[in-house]
Design a protein around this motif. Structure first.
Motif, mmCIF file in Angstrom:
data_model
loop_
_atom_site.group_PDB
_atom_site.id
_atom_site.type_symbol
_atom_site.label_atom_id
_atom_site.label_comp_id
_atom_site.label_asym_id
_atom_site.label_seq_id
_atom_site.Cartn_x
_atom_site.Cartn_y
_atom_site.Cartn_z
ATOM 1 N N ASN A 140 0.794 -1.231 0.000
ATOM 2 C CA ASN A 140 0.000 0.000 0.000
ATOM 3 C C ASN A 140 0.831 1.288 0.000
ATOM 4 O OD1 ASN A 140 0.959 0.238 2.608
ATOM 5 N ND2 ASN A 140 -0.939 -0.435 3.557
ATOM 6 N N GLY A 141 2.142 1.172 0.004
ATOM 7 C CA GLY A 141 2.999 2.352 -0.075
ATOM 8 C C GLY A 141 3.242 3.065 1.245
ATOM 9 N N ARG A 160 1.042 7.422 5.200
ATOM 10 C CA ARG A 160 0.194 6.625 4.313
ATOM 11 C C ARG A 160 -0.107 7.416 3.040
ATOM 12 N NH1 ARG A 160 -0.844 5.531 9.461
ATOM 13 N NH2 ARG A 160 -1.121 3.359 10.079
ATOM 14 N N PRO A 161 -0.530 6.725 1.980
ATOM 15 C CA PRO A 161 -0.943 7.449 0.788
ATOM 16 C C PRO A 161 -1.963 8.531 1.137
ATOM 17 C CG PRO A 161 -0.781 5.124 0.296
ATOM 18 C CD PRO A 161 -0.603 5.271 1.788
ATOM 19 N N ARG A 176 5.569 11.639 -1.476
ATOM 20 C CA ARG A 176 4.161 11.236 -1.454
ATOM 21 C C ARG A 176 4.121 9.729 -1.716
ATOM 22 N NH1 ARG A 176 -0.023 14.301 -4.325
ATOM 23 N NH2 ARG A 176 0.424 12.790 -5.940
ATOM 24 N N GLU A 178 1.885 7.682 -2.611
ATOM 25 C CA GLU A 178 1.179 7.234 -3.822
ATOM 26 C C GLU A 178 2.012 7.427 -5.084
ATOM 27 O OE1 GLU A 178 -0.582 11.298 -2.671
ATOM 28 O OE2 GLU A 178 0.076 9.491 -1.626
ATOM 29 N N ASP A 179 3.005 8.328 -5.040
ATOM 30 C CA ASP A 179 3.882 8.521 -6.203
ATOM 31 C C ASP A 179 4.855 7.357 -6.400
ATOM 32 O OD1 ASP A 179 2.656 10.929 -6.674
ATOM 33 O OD2 ASP A 179 4.288 12.132 -5.825
ATOM 34 N N LEU A 181 3.933 4.139 -6.025
ATOM 35 C CA LEU A 181 3.192 2.949 -6.449
ATOM 36 C C LEU A 181 2.929 2.954 -7.947
ATOM 37 C CD1 LEU A 181 0.588 2.910 -3.543
ATOM 38 C CD2 LEU A 181 2.667 1.517 -3.761
#
Length: 182
Positions: A140-141, A160-161, A176, A178-179, A181
């Motif tokens: 989940n990053g 967390r994302p 970040r 999410e960047d 993943l």
């Protein structure tokens, strides 16, 4: 390499380990024993590449280097291959990076090696005096940042994302999750 490994008797020395040369698998040395893992998944490698890209410019600005999958000698006979390290000045032609040159070490947790990264390597990195340890959850990053206190690590943050990890040491960077993943 297979014949050399299966015909070997007794504990491995650092010299024997280094004589294996480059391999397709990650072969790490822990106190006379080899720890072999298959090549990382594409997801793992994507995270590693994106994290290295995010840290490259800040590391250069700080006079440091970001490297992926290099031998780090924590002490004689103890050589893991972290997913990523930030180092000070090093000799780029040496087989090993010395623990004293590593400012931050990062492991990307895979299901097959989660306990190794969360327990064994965490203990070894802290014992070797590496100040910062970053664990990345591949699924989940989520980023877990630890700072060494004495002979162990204390968690400094969980990102967390949707949130931002703001590093001030050993480099100034904002990441970040999410960047990272795919």
């Amino acid at each position: 390499m297979t014949a050399a490994v299966f015909n070997h008797e007794g504990p491995w020395t650092e010299e024997e380990y280094l004589a294996l040369g480059e391999t397709q698998q990650r072969v790490e040395l822990f106190d006379g024993s080899l720890h072999v893992t298959p090549a990382p998944t594409p997801r793992h490698q994507n995270i590693s590449g994106e994290l290295r890209a995010a840290l490259r410019a800040p590391a250069r600005e700080a006079g440091l280097h970001v490297l992926e999958a290099v031998n780090v000698r924590l002490r004689p006979g103890r050589i893991p291959i972290p997913d990523l390290v930030i180092t000070g000045p090093i000799d780029f032609d040496e087989l090993n990076v010395e623990a004293g040159d590593v400012r931050l070490v990062c492991e990307i947790i895979s299901p097959s090696n989660a306990s190794t990264d969360k327990v064994l390597k965490m203990h070894y990195y802290a014992s070797a005096g590496i100040e910062w340890y970053l664990l990345v959850e591949q699924a989940n990053g989520t980023l877990h940042l630890y700072r060494r206190q004495g002979g162990h690590y204390i968690e400094q943050s969980v990102t967390r994302p949707g949130d931002l990890l703001v590093l001030t040491e050993p480099v100034k960077a904002t990441i970040r999750p999410e960047d990272l993943l795919p």
